[in-house]
Structure formats: structure tokens, C-alpha cells
Design a protein around this motif. Structure first.
Motif, short mmCIF file in Angstrom:
data_model
loop_
_atom_site.label_atom_id
_atom_site.label_comp_id
_atom_site.label_asym_id
_atom_site.label_seq_id
_atom_site.Cartn_x
_atom_site.Cartn_y
_atom_site.Cartn_z
N GLY A 57 70.51 -55.62 -26.64
CA GLY A 57 70.04 -55.35 -28.00
C GLY A 57 69.73 -53.87 -28.20
O GLY A 57 69.95 -53.05 -27.32
N ALA A 58 69.18 -53.58 -29.38
CA ALA A 58 68.83 -52.20 -29.70
C ALA A 58 67.49 -51.83 -29.09
O ALA A 58 66.69 -52.70 -28.77
N GLY A 59 67.26 -50.53 -28.91
CA GLY A 59 65.95 -50.06 -28.46
C GLY A 59 65.95 -49.64 -27.01
O GLY A 59 66.96 -49.71 -26.32
N ILE A 60 64.75 -49.19 -26.58
CA ILE A 60 64.62 -48.77 -25.19
C ILE A 60 63.60 -49.72 -24.55
O ILE A 60 62.60 -49.30 -23.97
N HIS A 61 63.82 -51.02 -24.73
CA HIS A 61 62.87 -52.00 -24.21
C HIS A 61 63.02 -52.15 -22.71
O HIS A 61 64.08 -51.89 -22.15
N ARG A 62 61.98 -52.66 -22.13
CA ARG A 62 61.96 -52.89 -20.68
C ARG A 62 63.13 -53.82 -20.28
O ARG A 62 63.79 -53.58 -19.29
N SER A 63 63.38 -54.86 -21.08
CA SER A 63 64.43 -55.83 -20.71
C SER A 63 65.80 -55.15 -20.60
O SER A 63 66.63 -55.52 -19.76
#
Ligand SMILES: Nc1ncnc2c1ncn2[C@@H]1O[C@H](COP(=O)(O)OP(=O)(O)OP(=O)(O)O)[C@@H](O)[C@H]1O
Length: 294
Positions: free
Chosen positions: A140-146
Motif C-alpha cells: 500500500g501507500a505510505g512509509i508504514h512499518r508493515s
């Protein structure tokens, strides 16, 4: 058996001895730059070149890969994690050599399973080795931990950005987050999507390559670019990937170039080697370890 098939079987055998499926995380930082579009069309290009490819929809919020095919699968990874379905029962065959693995929600639940269930799940995942040489994980979008977790767990990272300055900045931000969490320097490919021209794409790539090398000590491999092409949007509207709807459009030609570049098939003579990675078990174990570090 035809000579070509024999050669393919032989290469597959070699791959079995040498290692397993090669895992690639496709990520971007900013949303809407074309990760899903790339993952799906790259998988179809690879499939048509004889490389068996599975696309895992790893966007934990919104499942997108299915939409690109205009389909709505009933079951996803969550059903495998809960033990309701076998992995082979949720895989969707979309073309010869190409499968979709619907992610759905529930990947984070993997970390909460007890050890016995985790081992069972890893065994279940191992069945993917029968279906693919390559696993592409669309995130997905973003700089998430996952997303960082997927990037670290996989053999290779494919970074996608558009020419938009905020997309370039977020692409670098994600690379930085990965480099700070990874034990060793990761193998990273860069793709510039929606470029106006070859020149624009190469300029952006070279700026990112310099910055990554100077500040993060990472070698960014330029895997290619995809031109902005109206056929891409049209294909989304009819629920058919552009490489099938319009194999001769500019975007399709660019994706074929990228497939050849990443998988070392630069000439037209066909596949020399089936990609070999550390295998699905190693991927699952690294994924679980990273998820537990949250
Ligand atoms: N080369 C291209 N030319 C024109 N339009 C494009 C191109 N690549 C992608 N698009 C369009 O951009 C939009 C976003 O694409 P896509 O959904 O693949 O991005 P994404 O990075 O996966 O998004 P998200 O972060 O929301 O998951 C889509 O409408 C798609 O058709």
C-alpha cells in the motif's frame, strides 16, 4: 516433451537444487504512483516469458490487484491464517504462469499466532513453491512499518516513483526507512512511472541514485521507466490489464523492457535462468520475525 519444455524443466530442477522462489516487494512511499499497475502488468509480462509469477496483494487496507482484473475473490490470506482455507484454494489463476494471491486483512494477525500455528502456516506457504518462481508483493501507500517489514523480508525491493517531487521525496524516505532497519544492504531496483520522456526518467533516476549512494550507501539499480500513457487508465476502466488490452501501447513496451532488465533477459533469445531467491520459508520466517519486533 518439446526441446524448449525440456530446457525449462531442467532450469526448474536447477532452481530447486539452488534455492527457491524469489520474492520482490513493490513499494513507493507516496500512493497512486502506479505500484499495482506495475505489479500486475509485470507479472503478466513475466508469465508470457515463461517465468511463473504470483502477485500477493499486500495492501493491508485496500485490495487493488483484484480490481485491476475486474474480479472480486471471496477468500483471502485471512482465511488461510484462520485455518479455514488452504493456500492453494485461494490462489486465483489469471493467465498461464500467473496467479493472484488475495491478501485481504489479517497479515498482522500472523504475528499473534502461537508457535505451532506459525509453523503450520509456514508449511502452508511453502506450497507456493509449486506455483511460482517469483513472488511480487504489491504494497500500500505510505512509509508504514508493515511495508518496511515486507521490504526487509523479501529478496529484493522494487521502488516506484512518479516524476512528482513529493513522490520522489517519499520514495527516498521509504528507502531510508528500509536501510535503517535492514541488517545488510538490500537489492533495490528503481522504476520511474508516468514519465513524460526517457530523458525525464533518467534525470530523476540519476538524482535518486546519487543521493542513495552518498547518504545511504545503497546501490539503486535503474530498472527502467514507464511513459505516461492514456491506455493505462482506459484498461483500468474496463478491468483488463493494459498489457493484455493493448500489448503494443507505450506502457506495455516499457513494462516488457523492465521485465527483461530485472530478470536479465535483455536479449530476445528467451530465458537463460529461472530467478532464484532464498525461498518462501526463509521469507516467511523473516516476515514473522520482523512482525514480532513491532
Ligand atoms: N504509466 C501510466 N500512465 C498513465 N496512468 C497511469 C500510469 N500508471 C498508473 N496510472 C494510473 O494511476 C492511477 C494509480 O495507479 P495504481 O493504482 O497502480 O497506483 P498505486 O501506487 O498502486 O496506488 P495506491 O498507492 O493507492 O495503491 C491509476 O488510475 C492508473 O491507471
Amino acid at each position: 516433451m518439446k526441446k524448449k519444455d525440456q530446457a525449462f524443466e531442467l532450469r526448474n530442477l536447477k532452481r530447486k537444487i539452488a534455492g527457491g522462489i524469489k520474492t520482490y516487494t513493490v513499494a513507493s512511499g507516496k500512493g497512486g504512483v502506479g505500484k499495482t499497475s506495475l505489479s500486475v502488468n509485470l507479472a503478466l509480462a513475466l508469465g508470457s516469458m515463461g517465468i511463473r509469477t504470483i502477485v500477493l496483494d499486500g495492501d493491508l487496507g485496500l485490495a487493488n490487484v483484484d480490481v485491476m482484473f475486474g474480479m472480486y475473490p471471496k477468500y483471502h490470506l485471512g482465511h488461510v491464517i484462520s485455518g479455514e482455507k488452504k493456500l492453494s484454494e485461494i490462489l486465483v489463476s489469471v493467465q498461464e504462469n500467473v496467479y493472484i494471491l488475495p491478501g485481504g486483512t489479517g497479515l498482522q494477525d500472523m504475528a499473534d499466532l502461537d508457535m505451532t500455528k506459525q509453523v503450520k502456516l509456514i508449511e502452508e506457504f511453502s506450497s507456493l513453491e509449486e506455483y511460482g518462481n517469483v513472488l511480487l508483493i504489491d504494497t500500500g501507500a505510505g512509509i508504514h512499518r508493515s511495508i518496511v517489514v515486507f521490504a526487509i523480508a523479501s529478496d529484493s525491493l522494487i521502488l516506484v516513483t512518479s516524476p512528482d517531487p513529493t513522490a520522489i521525496r517519499d520514495c527516498y524516505g521509504l528507502l531510508k526507512a528500509v536501510s535503517l532497519s535492514a541488517a545488510a544492504s538490500p537489492e533495490v531496483y528503481l522504476i520511474i512511472n508516468m514519465a513524460k520522456s526517457n530523458k525525464e526518467a533518467l534525470e530523476i533516476a540519476s538524482r535518486l541514485q546519487y543521493t542513495a549512494r552518498d547518504f545511504l550507501d545503497i546501490n539503486l539499480n535503474m530498472a527502467g521507466y514507464i511513459l505516461r500513457d492514456p491506455h493505462v487508465e482506459e484498461a483500468v476502466k474496463i478491468g483488463i490489464p493494459f498489457i493484455i488490452a493493448d500489448p503494443n501501447c507505450e506502457a506495455s513496451k516499457c513494462v516488457i523492457q523492465i521485465a527483461r532488465k530485472i530478470f536479465n533477459l535483455e536479449n530476445e533469445e528467451g530465458i537463460e535462468e529461472v530467478p532464484t531467491g532464498r525461498g518462501i520459508k526463509a521469507f516467511c520466517m523473516r516476515l514473522l520475525r520482523q512482525l514480532q519486533l513491532r
